[in-house]
Design a protein around this motif. Sequence first.
Motif, PDB file in Angstrom:
ATOM      1  N   GLY A   1       0.859  -1.182   0.000  1.00 28.45           N
ATOM      2  CA  GLY A   1       0.000   0.000   0.000  1.00 28.45           C
ATOM      3  C   GLY A   1       0.893   1.229   0.000  1.00 28.45           C
ATOM      4  O   GLY A   1       2.026   1.172   0.498  1.00 28.45           O
ATOM      5  N   SER A   2       0.392   2.321  -0.575  1.00 29.30           N
ATOM      6  CA  SER A   2       1.249   3.509  -0.617  1.00 29.30           C
ATOM      7  C   SER A   2       0.407   4.763  -0.775  1.00 29.30           C
ATOM      8  O   SER A   2      -0.774   4.697  -1.147  1.00 29.30           O
ATOM      9  CB  SER A   2       2.235   3.407  -1.784  1.00 29.30           C
ATOM     10  OG  SER A   2       1.542   3.279  -2.998  1.00 29.30           O
ATOM     11  N   ALA A   3       1.029   5.885  -0.498  1.00 27.08           N
ATOM     12  CA  ALA A   3       0.342   7.164  -0.670  1.00 27.08           C
ATOM     13  C   ALA A   3       1.379   8.260  -0.846  1.00 27.08           C
ATOM     14  O   ALA A   3       2.537   8.116  -0.438  1.00 27.08           O
ATOM     15  CB  ALA A   3      -0.541   7.468   0.533  1.00 27.08           C
ATOM     16  N   TYR A   4       0.923   9.335  -1.474  1.00 25.27           N
ATOM     17  CA  TYR A   4       1.780  10.501  -1.693  1.00 25.27           C
ATOM     18  C   TYR A   4       1.013  11.733  -1.234  1.00 25.27           C
ATOM     19  O   TYR A   4      -0.191  11.839  -1.467  1.00 25.27           O
ATOM     20  CB  TYR A   4       2.131  10.627  -3.180  1.00 25.27           C
ATOM     21  CG  TYR A   4       2.880  11.884  -3.519  1.00 25.27           C
ATOM     22  CD1 TYR A   4       4.156  12.095  -3.026  1.00 25.27           C
ATOM     23  CD2 TYR A   4       2.313  12.865  -4.332  1.00 25.27           C
ATOM     24  CE1 TYR A   4       4.858  13.264  -3.325  1.00 25.27           C
ATOM     25  CE2 TYR A   4       3.013  14.029  -4.646  1.00 25.27           C
ATOM     26  CZ  TYR A   4       4.290  14.213  -4.131  1.00 25.27           C
ATOM     27  OH  TYR A   4       4.975  15.360  -4.428  1.00 25.27           O
ATOM     28  N   LEU A   5       1.726  12.630  -0.589  1.00 18.99           N
ATOM     29  CA  LEU A   5       1.081  13.815  -0.045  1.00 18.99           C
ATOM     30  C   LEU A   5       1.914  15.058  -0.349  1.00 18.99           C
ATOM     31  O   LEU A   5       3.124  15.067  -0.119  1.00 18.99           O
ATOM     32  CB  LEU A   5       0.966  13.648   1.475  1.00 18.99           C
ATOM     33  CG  LEU A   5       0.481  14.831   2.300  1.00 18.99           C
ATOM     34  CD1 LEU A   5      -0.956  15.188   1.975  1.00 18.99           C
ATOM     35  CD2 LEU A   5       0.585  14.504   3.777  1.00 18.99           C
ATOM     36  N   GLU A   6       1.253  16.057  -0.892  1.00 14.04           N
ATOM     37  CA  GLU A   6       1.870  17.383  -0.982  1.00 14.04           C
ATOM     38  C   GLU A   6       1.086  18.279  -0.043  1.00 14.04           C
ATOM     39  O   GLU A   6      -0.143  18.357  -0.144  1.00 14.04           O
ATOM     40  CB  GLU A   6       1.777  17.936  -2.411  1.00 14.04           C
ATOM     41  CG  GLU A   6       2.830  17.360  -3.320  1.00 14.04           C
ATOM     42  CD  GLU A   6       2.797  17.959  -4.725  1.00 14.04           C
ATOM     43  OE1 GLU A   6       3.312  17.299  -5.628  1.00 14.04           O
ATOM     44  OE2 GLU A   6       2.225  19.072  -4.892  1.00 14.04           O
TER      45      GLU A   6
END
Length: 261
Positions: free
Chosen positions: A44-49
């Motif tokens: 599982g993964s996520a990216y946040l700005e």
Amino acid sequence: MPLIIKDEYPKKLFREDGKRLDGRDKHELRPIKMEVGVIKNADGSAYLEWGNNKIFAAVYGPRDVHPHHLAKSDRGILRIFYRMATYSVFERKRPAPGRREKEISMVISDCLEPVLFLELYPGTSFEVFIEVIDADGGTRCAGTTVAALALADAGIPMRSLVTSVALGKIDGEIVVDLSGIEDKAGQADLPCAITWFNDQLSLLQFDGDMTLEEMNKCLDLAPDILKRIYEMQLNALKEKYLKIREEVNKSEEIATEGGEQ
Ligand code: UDP
């Protein structure tokens, strides 16, 4: 949003027009963008700005514990690896993980653990790698928020998501979501996190100078601010499933067209 690249602290953190240096109102968040499922080799993964912060989170687990002696026979363990890239800040950061990164990893682990059913996974580990690519204040909060998203993206059973934000005081005023310069030149920083299944704070740190009244004001403001970020987390998860549904619909259409010919 312009990066303040020099470690020169301005004397005033509010402009003449009453706005903060980056143009925000006192209770305004920096722009936030989130996406899940961004790393194909992770479970599982996520990216946040978040303002100028750019952070990836990758989750692996449940899997064998390395080193084995860390394994617990009656429950799983959660291991958080918060790392700030050496190029993520203006002054070169040593590549090896320092005390700050170890402390933040531990703090984030304490925030997230209450939402996991670790008792159902004896002898295994869940590992979350939080990679800060660009840092500009509030990375522990942003790291917690993106890590919770990545855990959800991995399909790991959770009691709820976890959301985090920092409140604080600059030039005598209570503000939300401190930027890097506000964190350094301001008077107080109060990172907090909430676990939504029980509406409890799973993190409350404090650094600086604030009256009890001011701290209570921060705590009164926090739920509404956290809710706004929580909605964005939910939307990021929904987006992924909407995309999957679109792709399924498309491939079904293609299959039907093929069958009709
Ligand atoms: N920072 C930095 N060099 C470091 C550590 C931190 O320039 O070695 C900056 C970075 O922008 C970070 C901010 O200082 O976001 C505030 O750091 P703090 O330790 O308060 O944690 P954070 O607010 O990121 O959770």
